[in-house]
Design an enzyme around this catalytic site. Structure first.
Site, PDB file in Angstrom:
ATOM      1  N   ASN A  29       2.698  29.271 -62.293  1.00 42.30           N
ATOM      2  CA  ASN A  29       3.990  29.387 -62.954  1.00 42.30           C
ATOM      3  C   ASN A  29       5.082  29.687 -61.955  1.00 42.30           C
ATOM      4  OD1 ASN A  29       3.743  32.467 -62.770  1.00 42.30           O
ATOM      5  ND2 ASN A  29       2.059  31.964 -64.163  1.00 42.30           N
ATOM      6  N   ASP A 120       6.368  30.757 -38.346  1.00 40.60           N
ATOM      7  CA  ASP A 120       7.597  30.090 -38.769  1.00 40.60           C
ATOM      8  C   ASP A 120       8.031  30.498 -40.171  1.00 40.60           C
ATOM      9  OD1 ASP A 120       8.206  28.690 -36.473  1.00 40.60           O
ATOM     10  OD2 ASP A 120       7.137  26.874 -37.081  1.00 40.60           O
ATOM     11  N   TYR A 227      16.809  26.804 -35.483  1.00 37.68           N
ATOM     12  CA  TYR A 227      16.120  25.631 -36.021  1.00 37.68           C
ATOM     13  C   TYR A 227      17.039  24.894 -36.990  1.00 37.68           C
ATOM     14  CZ  TYR A 227      12.561  22.774 -38.310  1.00 37.68           C
ATOM     15  OH  TYR A 227      11.837  21.732 -38.818  1.00 37.68           O
TER      16      TYR A 227
END
Length: 236
Positions: A29, A120, A227
């Site tokens: 969910n 990351d 990034y």
């Protein structure tokens, strides 16, 4: 239909979760919160993803009272609500029984930070909760599930480690909004799988160094992130 934008965002995120392969049957969910109104929208309990529409999404207040909707909310609603109350920075919660993350949860083991793929997205090991006591299971079990997640995160910023494993159960993830939370759930499953196979190759693999962990996490997150592309002001 009331609260159409919130409901549509949650519907779309649930479809994305299902299409990602992270859920089994209806075991999963997504919810999202409107902080200004104090309202939470969540998938209805036991309803097939293929059969849902925006009107089926249930809207509750932070006490779990249904504000709009004709169906029962997910049986995990009180866990979601507890996370919203305790983690004020989050905007959405995802629960799955994804294969590898659930295997770590059922083993009662945190997912170690073993490389830059993990770093990351998660600035440390993915914590696993303690076992709930018999009293916690028999009384307010679903809300207590949220409480042990909060306990397992400890003093960590929930946005630096946006996931936890519930012992004997499975993963919960969160994010700034519904798409972000679903993305974090996908990345959790990816790093759970990588860590599983890494441990198969060698059970003596050291975890990533704290310097490299921090370096990789901060290059994608925070004010100094490098990034991706910078957001440029539009010229008029």
């Amino acid at each position: 239909m009331k609260h159409p934008e919130l409901r549509k965002a949650v519907l779309d995120a649930n479809f994305e979760l299902y299409e990602s392969g992270l859920v089994i049957s209806t075991f999963g969910n997504v919810s999202a919160i409107d902080r200004t109104q104090g309202l939470v929208a969540i998938k209805p309990s036991g309803v097939s993803y293929n059969a849902m529409n925006a009107g089926d999404i249930v809207v509750t207040d932070l006490d779990g009272n249904i504000v709009d909707g004709d169906l029962r909310p997910s049986s995990d609603i009180d866990t979601h609500l507890e996370l919203y109350k305790q983690f004020r920075s989050i905007g959405a919660v995802v629960h799955t029984h994804s294969y590898f993350a659930t295997a770590w949860a059922q083993s009662g083991q945190p997912i170690p930070a073993m490389g830059t793929t993990h770093a990351d997205y998660f600035n440390g090991a993915i914590p696993v909760t303690r076992h709930l006591t018999e009293s916690e299971i028999l009384t307010d079990y679903v809300r207590n599930t949220g409480r042990v997640i909060v306990e397992a995160l400890g003093n960590n910023d929930p946005m630096s480690i946006p996931a936890a494993l519930v012992n004997d159960h499975g993963p919960f993830c969160w994010g700034i909004d519904a798409p972000d939370a679903v993305h974090n759930a996908a990345m959790l499953e990816a790093v759970a799988r990588i860590a599983f196979h890494s441990r198969q190759i060698s059970d003596e693999n050291p975890e990533i160094s704290s310097a490299l962990l921090t370096r990789h996490f901060l290059r994608k997150h925070g004010h100094g992130a490098t990034y991706g592309q910078p957001v440029r002001n539009k010229r008029i």
